[in-house]
Write an enzyme that holds these catalytic residues in place. Structure first.
Site, mmCIF file in Angstrom:
data_model
loop_
_atom_site.group_PDB
_atom_site.id
_atom_site.type_symbol
_atom_site.label_atom_id
_atom_site.label_comp_id
_atom_site.label_asym_id
_atom_site.label_seq_id
_atom_site.Cartn_x
_atom_site.Cartn_y
_atom_site.Cartn_z
ATOM 1 N N CYS A 256 -25.578 -12.402 -21.535
ATOM 2 C CA CYS A 256 -25.370 -13.648 -20.810
ATOM 3 C C CYS A 256 -26.307 -13.789 -19.630
ATOM 4 O O CYS A 256 -26.333 -14.829 -18.976
ATOM 5 C CB CYS A 256 -23.919 -13.779 -20.358
ATOM 6 S SG CYS A 256 -23.522 -12.745 -18.934
ATOM 7 N N CYS B 270 -17.986 -12.634 -20.206
ATOM 8 C CA CYS B 270 -19.318 -12.724 -20.781
ATOM 9 C C CYS B 270 -19.301 -13.671 -21.993
ATOM 10 O O CYS B 270 -20.140 -14.569 -22.124
ATOM 11 C CB CYS B 270 -19.775 -11.327 -21.183
ATOM 12 S SG CYS B 270 -21.476 -11.209 -21.725
ATOM 13 N N CYS C 236 -22.302 -6.967 -19.507
ATOM 14 C CA CYS C 236 -21.114 -7.181 -18.674
ATOM 15 C C CYS C 236 -19.980 -6.281 -19.153
ATOM 16 O O CYS C 236 -19.731 -6.161 -20.356
ATOM 17 C CB CYS C 236 -20.634 -8.629 -18.786
ATOM 18 S SG CYS C 236 -21.771 -9.815 -18.075
ATOM 19 N N GLY D 277 0.796 -1.227 0.000
ATOM 20 C CA GLY D 277 0.000 0.000 0.000
ATOM 21 C C GLY D 277 0.823 1.269 0.000
ATOM 22 O O GLY D 277 0.288 2.345 -0.201
ATOM 23 N N CYS E 63 -27.286 -8.639 -17.550
ATOM 24 C CA CYS E 63 -26.619 -8.560 -18.849
ATOM 25 C C CYS E 63 -27.570 -9.065 -19.942
ATOM 26 O O CYS E 63 -28.099 -10.170 -19.846
ATOM 27 C CB CYS E 63 -25.332 -9.383 -18.836
ATOM 28 S SG CYS E 63 -24.522 -9.458 -20.449
#
Lengths: 278, 396, 300, 256
Positions: free
Chosen positions: C257, C289, C283, C44, C254
């Site tokens: 899909c 997808c 997606c 980080g 979606c």
């Protein structure tokens, strides 16, 4: 009685110069600027203690070094010499000056709070009143929004900030209200020591009076050790039991507040009291 | 077939690239030769080298041609090219006292040690657009070029910089001798920082700040200078130029075996020394402050801005964020790249933004039904008030 | 190294180097790898590095590109996505650049890639411990919204002083009723540093938390590299009593899909296709997808 | 009156002078060697002409004035004896809470606090809890003739006599071991004066020791166990009120 705050031999020299330049400055010479180097001996050999529940006044004219002393204690400035101890840090065994800057700053969260003359110094004016308090609380590890709100509300109530203004930006507040928020923020984590630097200077007389009342009540109730820096005898008389008089960077007299007002010893104190009392 | 062909993007950018390439070639004009740029668009070429941080006139000309005259784009090409090259050695810090002046002016004094050498400058040419006949101009240019080839000793461009060593003393030397200048020379930063090798950030040291300014975008630096004169930054008060020089600076490396300095060649540089009349409460009014500017190529505007900002930087005592502004916001490639990245697709972030707007509306509607603000202040009873202040909770 | 050998003519080396199509010389790669190692060692923390000028503009993935180029080897397979999509113009451009200058293989299938360079998304399928996710970062500083001064920012990170970040969340809640931070949500990494999660959506943040893969963040313009090593905590900053919310839209699924619909049993990050009948959703991870479609998971 | 054995306050050789630096360091001698002992529960009234040092003695004991030399020894409630002139300021501040109190004829500060709250706070400073302090304040105000209609007003709105009683109420709520009274009834009308004197008389029966300055003989005769006559900053005479007052050729003049 262990003092909550103990200051020993504090000194601050600005500009060029070393401790050698202290000679030739002070009340006896009527100057703070070193004749040899031009360094400014803003404070020298300042020592005092403050116990829990006690308020010590630091009085003097502007330029006497009283604000320098306060800024050295709270860490806004680095003193040239001397030590500062808090009972809440290692039982008073550690000079704060030996701490890392980070630890030193962290003390401001819950050990050593400061209320500045200018609220903009102690507050983030862009934030709401509650947000300013929340900053202290989150710094102390509070992570529950509801409880932060609750605690902030308590403090608003305690410092006479109307609750319906709690979510307004402090920038929109009057000077007196800002000062109340600053008090709320300073007290957020129950610090054992609070420094107040001219807390009512610059406010309208009636507003100053009510803020002064509030401070007096808070000091009485919370049992904190307070240092009140002011040029105003009315403030010192109302808030403190003991006082030190500063002149040209030195403490010229220390005593009980009523004693200083009625029986000042040092020529400078007599002049100061005489001027204030007309 | 999927909803978007995985190759769709590749095909589109390849087509765009081909369009650029063909349009460049097919322009209804003759091919642009590099010497056209290096010899006839001298300021443009110098500026690209300065901002590109690479002294290579021919490569800069290529970059300008490839970028179709876009200065930032050309500087980018130069820098990206340099990224691909290994670093073979480091130069010995150049000594500006060795700069052979082609031009030198000292506005601060009428008579100075050494000459006032106006040299090749547009300063006093009338700003009248030349509407002369193109064919005549072309013929005149050809004739002048031929004459110069026959009699190089008569060429005014060559003779402009007739100065030979020892080069004139600087005005600053005079000021120092008479104790009128604050001494800004320092020894805590002996080896100049190479800003292409480190990530600069505030507090890094004067050599790095000067390097950043030397490579900065000219307009950005001029703007920052102007902000300090007229705008909110206000760190410049009454600046006088002590020295403006343009000339050739010898560049040397240390020989890897003998350790002796070896001359690599020369680059042209513009050097400026600026003088500020100090007026701050904490400043020494009995002396002048001095600032330094040195940029590659002939770019007086940028060198002057740089020298002035050097003064502004020590005057602001790191209080106003000027150092951060200089270090972080004056690079042309950084600023332009970030600005232009806004043209990239952002539909994922935008979707997330819309979702939050809807969440806020949902929350608002819910609260309006309940007739309250988002998070009303909790009700604190008087009993709680009593207990409130001493009984604060402290969680680790 | 030969470059340091004084007996070899630098000019000869220069000449030899022109045959290379690589964008970074070995020294530059090495410096970037060092920064990456430091970043992995201090999760980080933003490690400064001498960002090179790349053939793409700053702000266009130059940081991610430098990391990828410094790490990629002949055995690697690289996937490049932008907004979750392999075929977008920017993804295509970077993929082409990486492939042309290194000769490395490329793929669109997340599972086949050893390095996934991405802008704004994390692939829907969890990556494995043999995969590296390289994220392009425009603004690496998570605290910039509350503080502009870089010296103060360094202090705040050094001391773990994030109170003002928390206050900004508090103020947000008070003013707006919800936390309005959209993408790039600030997270505490390994319990120590607050990190900007690039502008990836909140949806993707749980995929960084204690993940098997290594995530590397490259900010070319701002010259910073930071990392989330495998199995490291990535906790979005939020109050104990205010749940962290990811992007979800009631009733959206979606249109290809079906992900997101109740009977699909799966969810993905959906983006909106504005349209006549109130818009459609699809997606954002096109490869994911497509694979759902081609594997017959979805009844057409 | 009961026989008092323990000495509550002993003053020995107390000198106090004022140096006026603004007037070329002129010195004014106010106390010139005071010797005085007061027993626990005793009420001692100071008399003497103006400038004899009555108020100066009270303030020197309280340390509002800083004595030049001599000692002031106070026996604390717990039994230990403390010398006050050399005591640390901080410790003296602590003693002022419960051991030693001072009531002047003027109401000091506290301008924006209600009458009842002013008195109750004084009680809280001496250890009462919130509710008990309010109750005690109510009772004491009632006894001093401050009607309930005034409890919510600010003292600044009161008459001189009312202010004086509020001031006294604050001074004697949870009375300290030693109470110094400096003309506490100077501004009272006869009716209220009665209730105030009655209450002061009660203090000694609660065990409080009182050292007081009054402006009238009647109060002294009714309250004091003993009268001490000061003259020129020294103790001229000490004895039973009637004995001492009788020796004075002009008792009222001596007091005023």
């Amino acid at each position: 009685m262990t003092p909550a705050l103990r200051v020993d031999g504090l000194g601050k020299i600005y500009g060029p110069g070393t401790t050698a330049d202290v000679a030739g400055t002070g009340p006896g010479f009527n100057r703070v600027v070193s004749p040899t180097s031009g360094g400014i001996v803003a404070a020298w050999d300042v020592s005092f203690e403050v116990g829990p529940g006690e308020a010590l006044g630091v009085i003097g004219e502007s330029g006497s070094g009283k604000s320098t002393v306060m800024r050295c204690i709270c860490g806004d400035e680095e003193p040239t010499t001397g030590s500062i101890r808090l009972a809440s840090v290692d039982g008073g065994g550690t000079d704060l000056r030996t701490l890392s800057p980070a630890r030193r700053r962290a003390l401001r969260v819950d050990r050593l709070a400061v209320v500045y003359q200018d609220p903009a110094e102690g507050l983030d004016l862009r934030l709401s009143a509650g947000g300013n308090v929340a900053e202290r609380l989150t710094a102390a590890g509070w992570r529950n929004f509801g409880r932060i709100r609750e605690r902030a509300s308590e403090l608003m109530l305690r410092t006479d900030v109307p609750l319906d203004r709690m979510d307004d930006p402090v920038r929109e507040f009057s000077g007196g209200m800002r000062q109340r928020v600053q008090l709320a923020k300073a007290l957020a984590n129950n610090p054992p020591v609070v420094l107040l630097d001219e807390p009512t200077t610059g406010l309208d007389a009636s507003v100053a009076a009510s803020v002064l009342d509030l401070i007096r009540d808070l000091l009485e109730e919370l049992g904190v050790a307070a240092v009140v820096v002011s040029h105003d005898f009315a403030v010192i008389e109302m808030l403190t039991q003991r006082v030190v008089v500063m002149h040209h960077g030195r403490i010229v007299e220390a005593g009980l507040t009523d004693q200083l007002l009625e029986d000042p010893q040092h020529p400078y104190s007599q002049r100061l009291v005489g001027a204030a009392r007309g | 077939m999927g909803y978007v062909a995985a190759r769709g993007g590749t095909e589109a950018i390849a087509a765009a690239e081909e369009l650029v390439r063909r349009s460049r070639l097919n322009a209804d004009a003759s091919w642009l030769e590099l010497d056209q740029l290096t010899e006839r668009l001298r300021y443009l070429n110098d500026r690209v080298m300065g901002e590109g941080g690479l002294w290579a006139p021919q490569l800069a000309a290529r970059a300008i041609r490839q970028a179709e005259g876009d200065v930032i784009e050309a500087a980018h090409l130069l820098r990206a090219h340099r990224s691909t090259l290994p670093r073979l050695c480091e130069l010995i810090p150049a000594d500006a006292d060795e700069l052979r002046p082609l031009r030198r002016i000292v506005p601060a004094f009428r008579e100075v040690p050494g000459p006032q050498l106006l040299g090749r400058t547009l300063d006093y040419t009338g700003r009248l657009l030349d509407l002369g006949d193109e064919d005549q101009a072309r013929a005149a240019a050809a004739a002048a070029t031929a004459a110069a080839a026959r009699h190089p000793e008569d060429d005014p461009a060559e003779n402009a910089g007739a100065t030979e060593p020892p080069f004139p003393e600087r005005l600053l030397d005079v000021l120092r001798r008479t104790d009128l200048a604050v001494d800004r020379r320092r020894d805590d930063d002996p080896e100049p920082t190479d800003i292409s090798q480190v990530a600069v950030r505030p507090g890094i040291g004067r050599s790095a700040v000067l390097s950043v300014m030397a490579r900065a975008e000219t307009g950005a630096l001029v703007n920052l200078w102007y902000r300090n004169i007229l705008g909110p930054d206000n760190h410049l008060h009454e600046v006088t130029l002590g020295e403006v020089r343009h000339g050739e600076l010898p560049i040397r490396v240390r020989h890897p075996r003998t350790g002796n300095p070896v001359l690599l060649g020369h680059l042209r540089a513009t050097e400026v020394e600026a003088i500020e009349d100090l007026d701050g409460a904490d400043e020494d009014r009995t002396r002048f402050d001095v600032g330094y500017g040195l940029v590659a190529g002939h770019n007086e505007r940028k060198a002057i801005a740089m020298a002035n900002l050097d003064i502004a930087l020590h005057r602001d005592h790191s209080d106003s964020g000027l150092e951060q502004s200089v270090l972080m916001t004056t690079d042309g490639l950084d600023a332009s790249g970030f600005l232009e990245h806004l043209k990239l697709p952002h539909y994922v972030t935008f979707r997330s933004m819309i979702e939050r707007k809807q969440a806020m509306r949902t929350d608002r509607a819910r609260n309006e039904r309940k007739g309250r603000r988002h998070h009303p202040a909790p009700v604190v009873t008087p009993a709680a008030e009593q207990a409130a202040v001493p009984a604060g909770e402290v969680t680790p | 190294m030969t470059l340091l050998d004084p007996t070899i003519s630098p000019v000869a080396l220069l000449a030899a180097d022109t045959s290379s199509r690589e964008l970074l010389d070995e020294f530059s790669k090495r410096e970037i790898r060092r920064a990456v190692l430091t970043a992995v060692a201090v999760p980080g923390y933003q490690v400064p590095f001498a960002s090179r000028e790349m053939p793409v503009a700053r702000g266009w993935g130059s940081g991610g590109l430098q990391i990828t180029l410094a790490l990629v080897g002949p055995e690697d397979t690289v996937k490049v996505i932008d907004q979750g999509e392999d075929a977008g113009v920017n993804a295509a451009n970077l993929r082409r650049l990486i492939a042309d200058t290194t000769g490395v293989d490329t793929t669109t299938v997340a599972g086949e890639a050893t390095i996934v360079q991405t802008r704004h998304r994390v692939p829907e399928d969890a990556l494995g411990d043999d995969q590296i996710l390289v994220l392009q970062v425009p603004v690496p500083e998570p605290l910039r919204g509350v503080e502009r001064d870089m010296t103060e920012l360094r202090r705040m990170h050094a001391e773990g002083d994030y109170a003002r970040m928390w206050v900004s969340l508090y103020e947000d809640l008070v003013r707006n009723g919800v936390i309005t931070q959209t993408t790039g949500y600030p997270c505490l990494v390994g319990g120590r540093y607050v990190m900007a999660t690039t502008p990836i959506p909140r949806w993707d943040i749980p995929k960084l938390h204690r993940s098997a893969h290594l995530s590397l963040f490259g900010a070319g313009r701002e010259k910073r590299i930071y990392a989330v090593p495998p199995h490291t905590d990535v906790e979005p900053l939020t109050f104990d009593d205010v749940p962290f919310e990811v992007e979800r839209t009631e009733g959206a699924s979606c249109h290809r899909c079906g992900a997101g619909s109740p009977d699909s049993g799966v969810e993905s990050f959906l983006v909106e296709l504005p349209g006549t009948e109130g818009g459609r959703w699809v997606c954002s991870d096109t490869d994911w997808c497509n694979r759902r479609l081609s594997s017959g998971m979805v009844a057409r | 009156m009961a026989e008092h054995r323990t000495v509550k306050l002993e003053v020995q050789g107390l000198h106090k002078s004022f140096v006026l630096h603004a007037v070329d360091g002129r010195r004014i001698n106010a106390l010139n060697g005071i010797d005085l002992a007061i027993h626990t529960g005793e009420h001692v009234a100071l008399v003497g002409s103006s400038g004899a040092g009555k108020s100066t003695l009270l303030k020197s004991v309280y340390r509002t004035y800083l004595p030049d030399s001599g000692t002031v020894t106070l026996r604390l409630a717990a039994g230990a004896a403390v010398e006050l002139t050399g005591l640390e300021d901080r410790e003296l501040v602590a003693l002022r809470v419960r051991e030693i109190g001072y009531v002047s004829q003027f109401l000091r500060s506290e301008p924006r606090r209600s009458v009842r709250d002013t008195v109750a706070r004084a009680g809280r400073r001496r250890g009462l809890d919130h509710d008990a302090s309010l109750d005690a304040a109510a009772e004491i105000l009632r006894r001093l003739g401050i009607g309930e209609n005034l409890w919510r007003s600010y003292p600044s709105l009161l008459s001189g006599g009312e202010k004086q009683r509020v001031n006294l109420a604050s001074g004697i709520i949870c009375p300290p071991g030693l109470l110094l009274l400096d003309e506490p009834v100077s501004a009272l009308d006869p009716a209220n004066r009665e209730s105030v004197l009655a209450l002061i008389a009660e203090l000694t029966s609660w065990g409080t020791t009182v050292l007081a300055v009054f402006h009238d003989l009647d109060a002294i005769e009714r309250l004091a166990d003993r009268v001490v006559l000061l003259s020129g900053g020294t103790v001229a005479e000490s004895g039973h009120p009637t004995d001492v007052l009788r020796t004075l050729t002009n008792p009222l003049g001596a007091i005023a």
